[in-house]
Scaffold this active site. Sequence first.
Site, short mmCIF file in Angstrom:
data_model
loop_
_atom_site.label_atom_id
_atom_site.label_comp_id
_atom_site.label_asym_id
_atom_site.label_seq_id
_atom_site.Cartn_x
_atom_site.Cartn_y
_atom_site.Cartn_z
N ASP A 292 -2.46 -4.73 -0.30
CA ASP A 292 -2.22 -5.98 0.39
C ASP A 292 -2.99 -6.46 1.61
O ASP A 292 -3.41 -7.62 1.78
CB ASP A 292 -0.55 -6.16 0.88
N GLN B 66 0.82 -1.26 0.13
CA GLN B 66 0.01 0.10 -0.11
C GLN B 66 0.90 1.26 -0.08
O GLN B 66 2.09 1.22 0.08
CB GLN B 66 -0.85 0.17 1.23
N HIS B 67 0.22 2.23 -0.20
CA HIS B 67 0.64 3.71 -0.07
C HIS B 67 1.69 3.90 -1.06
O HIS B 67 1.52 3.57 -2.42
CB HIS B 67 1.39 4.08 1.29
#
Length: 463
Positions: free
Chosen positions: A224, A71-72
């Site tokens: 994820d 992520q991010h």
Amino acid sequence: MSLVAGVDSSTQSCTVVIRDADTGAPVRHGRAPHPSGTEVHPDAWWAALQEALDRAGGLDGVEAVAVAGQQHGMVCLSGSGEVVRPALLWNDTRSAAAADDLVAELGAQAWADATGSVPVASITASKLRWLATHEPDHAAATAAVCLPHDWLTWRLRGTGALDDLVTDRSDASGTGYWGSDGYRLDLLERAFGRSDVRLPRVLGPGEAAGRTPDGVLLGPGAGDNAGAALGLGARTGDVVVSLGTSGVVSAVSPTPTADATGIVAGFASATGEHLPLVCTLNAARVLDAAGALLGVDHAALARLALSAPAGSGGLVLVPYLEGERTPNRPDSTGALHGVTLGTATPAHLARASVEGLLCGLADALDALVEAGVPVRRVFLVGGGARSDAVAGIAPAVFGRPVLRPTPGEYVADGAARQAAWVLTGTLPEWDAAQVESFDADPTPEVRARYARARDLTVARVGA
């Protein structure tokens, strides 16, 4: 037999699983490593995906594929679709000061109300602020911003057109500029100084993202943690406690959260619900450290821990070995309390290490409950969950039964399940993972003793 593929593009590696679309039965799989570091050129992800696909026998016979990923992060593209600079990953902390500035400018509650989360170094908005401040030429060259899984899906699509960038709710919810009504361009402009960059179109659960040049259907993908929940078949009220290097406690919830303390991040799930999440910095590596200190492997550490009494005779380990995020004590260190002649044994230290790790995760679970998140079942997953001591002691510390699924590639499995959803139009009910159930009498005194020790904050020497 219709086949689908799921991809887990994590920080460390790329995993591909190929499954039967109807039953979920595994057919083949492959894996390839990613380079280390917190700054990686996306081409490395693409190369690892190709290698993992080759090791999985390619996409022959596969009708749909979806990508779940870390992520991010921040992937910046030029107007022609070229990568402007290497991607900053979620664990790149150079944007910590930028996150602090964003919170100071708008206020924590305003951020929580707008996006469900308070900015921290990991989220994309903080990284964009850092880029605009420290690399203005790269910021000026940026025509589109996407996330790691978005970029891989886009590459699989193969058109090279920025209009074809897509994402899903779960990953969009971790950017810092997406809320319940869609993108918040005002927050993007606050972070980046401009809002004219192209952002991926946010697809709904089960919505197709197009096809590869070879005609393979593409799913929207997921972050994820959302992918893992989907792979486990988690439903409303299910909590997933993941014990990797760090600890992640997330739950499928019908309602959003807006925690101004920043402890609970208000992410979305891959199924149209919400996935509030709490992260701790210290999980499986607490076991690593205890084993190294005692000179034993994980199996021996578990046997030692289970041979000691509940509560470790009053010995308490506060496991802030690298500071802590929940609670927010970045300059704290680990601490051992209650050492006596009776507790100065390997067994007591092993038990205190496991109980300390689990008490930190129980704090995270409590934060979800306090935010109004329903808790029905608790799943233990990740490398640390393989410890029989962790699984056996967890229900006593958590005060509720826990389930330990057979170890598997749950993020990639979730992506494969999403691919089957896109292919058939219905979220498949694949056979659930085999689980072991663990129960024990609650030990609230262990939590109480840990809480007293935890609140004796120990700062790093020289901090």
